[in-house]
Design a protein around this motif. Structure first.
Motif, PDB file in Angstrom:
ATOM      1  N   MET A 124       3.167 -10.416  17.277  1.00  0.00           N
ATOM      2  CA  MET A 124       3.722  -9.441  16.333  1.00  0.00           C
ATOM      3  C   MET A 124       5.234  -9.333  16.542  1.00  0.00           C
ATOM      4  N   ASN A 125       5.984  -9.333  15.470  1.00  0.00           N
ATOM      5  CA  ASN A 125       7.437  -9.315  15.624  1.00  0.00           C
ATOM      6  C   ASN A 125       7.967  -7.908  15.844  1.00  0.00           C
ATOM      7  N   SER A 126       7.517  -7.274  16.899  1.00  0.00           N
ATOM      8  CA  SER A 126       8.006  -5.937  17.201  1.00  0.00           C
ATOM      9  C   SER A 126       9.319  -6.075  17.961  1.00  0.00           C
ATOM     10  N   PRO A 127      10.071  -4.966  18.072  1.00  0.00           N
ATOM     11  CA  PRO A 127      11.339  -5.051  18.803  1.00  0.00           C
ATOM     12  C   PRO A 127      11.148  -5.606  20.221  1.00  0.00           C
ATOM     13  N   ASP A 187      -3.826  -1.155  12.741  1.00  0.00           N
ATOM     14  CA  ASP A 187      -3.013  -1.897  11.774  1.00  0.00           C
ATOM     15  C   ASP A 187      -3.088  -3.392  12.052  1.00  0.00           C
ATOM     16  N   LYS A 188      -2.946  -3.734  13.338  1.00  0.00           N
ATOM     17  CA  LYS A 188      -2.968  -5.148  13.703  1.00  0.00           C
ATOM     18  C   LYS A 188      -4.324  -5.777  13.385  1.00  0.00           C
ATOM     19  N   MET A 246      -4.860  -6.648   0.532  1.00  0.00           N
ATOM     20  CA  MET A 246      -6.073  -6.340   1.292  1.00  0.00           C
ATOM     21  C   MET A 246      -5.722  -5.535   2.544  1.00  0.00           C
ATOM     22  N   ALA A 247      -4.602  -5.916   3.194  1.00  0.00           N
ATOM     23  CA  ALA A 247      -4.190  -5.210   4.414  1.00  0.00           C
ATOM     24  C   ALA A 247      -3.827  -3.757   4.118  1.00  0.00           C
ATOM     25  N   GLN A 248      -3.395  -3.495   2.886  1.00  0.00           N
ATOM     26  CA  GLN A 248      -3.068  -2.117   2.510  1.00  0.00           C
ATOM     27  C   GLN A 248      -4.327  -1.245   2.503  1.00  0.00           C
TER      28      GLN A 248
END
Lengths: 343, 259
Positions: free
Chosen positions: A1-4, B121-122, B159-161
């Motif tokens: 995941m492109n988090s900070p 979310d992930k 779909m993710a929404q």
């Protein structure tokens, strides 16, 4: 995941680079001070010559701090503009903010002499110039916001900003044509840009303005990210277009307007730095880009200012010359190497 | 609970258009969850306008639109973003986004003020990537993708929404037959397996007949709505296009050019 978090190493590197750029900036100037004496002064030790301490604490450190504010702030406003206008060529100049500031400064410097024939404003000139430039940029900004409330199309807004820029620079030209040589010279010097001529009070005011600009930008992180998909998608994600655009424009106006008022219209930093930053931070996530662009801009400005000092000579090049010499080739290089400036 | 309350979308006597210019009127339909519905009709009849009206991008002129038990216009922006997701014909403003970043933006209605992604979310993002066969493309930039891939990314984002309703404006244009069918099959799966209500506009009438549960035909008069087979029996498809050029063959469910 492109988090900070994935960019932690890059952030550490850029902070180290910022420190060294700052050190280099502080240790060079028109008066030659040995590097170790500079370090000693910074650590609170006494050095051979008393005036060195004075120069470093009262002139160089405020100047370096101003460079950080100016470079970081302009770059951040460039990033905001590029995202808001979905245009890789957008920068603080496009909304006519900088030209508004120029008009304010021109009216003060050349208009007063034109109308009254006196230039007695000189004794409180440092504050009045900043006020005039701020008023100029905010007047243009208010008109742009007024138009923005009515027009939903961001592209049209961009063009309107450009047109305001043209109108104001035409007015500046008229003023320049009719004004006397002395006041014209003062205006030209302002338009060269400078980070070294600010009083302590002005530095504090500038810091406050830039801080407010950063806070508004950080509060706009989510809408800014949503804007990457386009306005319709942003709306479908629950973003209020009018409100977020208003906040982003205010943030840009504060950053670009405030900085231009105090340091003059400094070219290219706002346009080039967001692109340069993406060479290292390969993401569109504004949680990463906002701090990264600010730091990168600060470093570039410190380096430009160091170069402008022409080490150990009394001559100082206009900062605008340096930023253009660095910024314009960067834009060309990006276009040639990348074929297109994807934003 | 009455029949009426089961309907996730219910449209009555709807007129759509821009200001004083009415584009289409007399639109009536309603459907429950888990339905794939195609909107078909000739160019300019108002398919996209209807979709934009349903998505609250533009106001309706008359009539009523209910999403669940609440009128469309009574939803706040944030309520709407949790109820309706969209796939539009426009390209993303920034093609420098990676597939994963773009899909992650779909989670915005559910994230905090900074947009930090939680485990949930992930999980949604991962599931969307998986469903639309995008796992290998997750780090690719959008400008590196083909049209078909990009369209899958956008549907995965919708779909993710995680909304009960998904609206798509011409999701199959610019795609070859294979990818058209692929997209529509994925939509059908999404509707049936996840109980989503999916409404899309299309020019692929023959594919819509084969894959959709319901079809709304915009013909400018009665705007019939129903099961594809019913509509064929009622000879509703014959009236979509002027008959001198093409003719509907109800045996094969497709259009033939008049010789």
């Amino acid at each position: 995941m492109n988090s900070p978090r994935s960019y932690r190493i890059a952030f550490v590197m850029i902070l180290i680079a910022l420190f060294f750029a700052w050190l280099l900036n502080v240790s060079s100037g028109s008066v030659s001070i040995p590097f170790f004496s500079t370090l000693a002064t910074l650590f609170g030790q006494n050095v051979e010559v008393d005036s060195w301490q004075y120069i470093i604490w009262n002139y160089r450190i405020p100047k370096a701090f101003t460079s950080i504010l100016v470079g970081g702030g302009l770059s951040l406003s460039g990033l905001l503009m590029q995202t808001l206008f979905r245009n890789p060529l957008a920068g603080p100049f496009v909304l006519g903010i900088s030209s508004g500031a120029s008009l304010g400064a021109a009216l003060l410097l050349m208009g007063t002499s034109l109308l009254t024939g006196v230039t007695s404003l000189a004794f409180f000139q440092d504050i009045s110039l900043a006020v005039a430039a701020s008023v100029g940029s905010f007047l243009v900004l208010m008109v742009v916001i007024g138009v923005a409330q009515r027009i939903k199309d961001t592209m049209a807004l961009l063009i309107i900003g450009l047109m305001f820029g043209s109108i104001t620079s035409a007015l500046v030209s008229i003023l320049a044509y009719f004004s006397n040589a002395e006041s014209l010279q003062r205006f030209i010097f302002w338009s060269f840009g400078s980070v070294g001529n600010l009083s302590t009070l002005q530095v504090y005011i500038l810091a406050g303005i830039v801080f407010l600009g950063i806070v508004l930008s950080v509060l706009s992180i989510k809408p800014l990210n949503a804007y990457l998909l386009g306005e319709n998608y942003a709306q479908s994600l629950g973003v209020s277009i009018r409100k977020s655009r208003f906040v982003i424009i205010i943030a840009t106006g504060l950053l670009a307007g405030g900085i231009t008022a105090f340091a003059g219209p400094i070219a290219f930093i706002g346009l080039a730095v967001p692109h340069l930053t993406r060479q290292i931070f390969d993401t569109m996530e504004h949680r990463v880009l906002i701090p990264a662009v600010f730091l990168y801009g600060a470093i570039l400005m410190l380096l430009c200012d160091t170069l402008a000092q022409l080490p150990n000579s009394a001559q100082v090049l206009p900062i605008n010359v340096l930023t253009s010499l660095v910024g314009a080739p960067v834009v060309i290089w990006l276009l040639v190497r990348k074929r297109k400036m994807i934003f | 609970m009455s029949q009426q309350e089961n309907h996730i979308i219910s449209v009555k006597e709807l007129s759509i258009g821009y200001g004083s210019k009415k584009v289409a009127e007399n639109i009536n339909f309603s459907m429950e969850s888990g339905i794939l519905c195609g909107i078909v009709g000739i160019n300019g009849i108002g398919k996209s306008t209807l979709l934009r009206t349903l998505g609250a991008f533009q106001p309706k002129l008359q009539g009523s639109i209910n999403m669940g038990h609440l009128a469309l216009e009574d939803h706040s922006a944030s309520e709407l973003s949790k109820k309706i997701s969209v796939v539009l014909t426009e390209q993303p403003a920034s093609k420098n986004l990676t597939v994963q970043e773009l899909i992650a933006l779909g989670r915005q209605p559910h994230t905090n003020w900074m947009g930090s992604l939680t485990h949930q979310d992930k999980r949604h993002i991962h599931e969307s990537l998986n469903t639309f066969m995008l796992d290998e493309l997750r780090q690719r930039k959008c400008h590196e993708l083909s049209d078909g891939q990009l369209q899958r990314v956008f549907i995965a984002r919708a779909m993710a929404q995680d909304t009960p309703i998904i609206l798509l404006d011409e999701p199959t244009t610019h795609l070859d037959l294979y990818h058209k069918v692929q997209i529509l099959r994925l939509l059908q799966q999404l509707a049936h397996q996840k109980q989503k209500t999916i409404v899309f506009t299309t020019h692929e009438i023959d594919l819509a007949i084969q894959l959709c549960d319901k079809i709304l035909i915009l013909d400018g008069v009665e705007n019939p709505f129903g099961d594809p087979c019913e509509l064929i029996d009622q000879k509703r498809f014959e009236k979509i296009f002027p008959s001198e050029m093409v003719k509907f063959d109800s045996k094969t469910g497709s259009f033939k050019i008049n010789r």
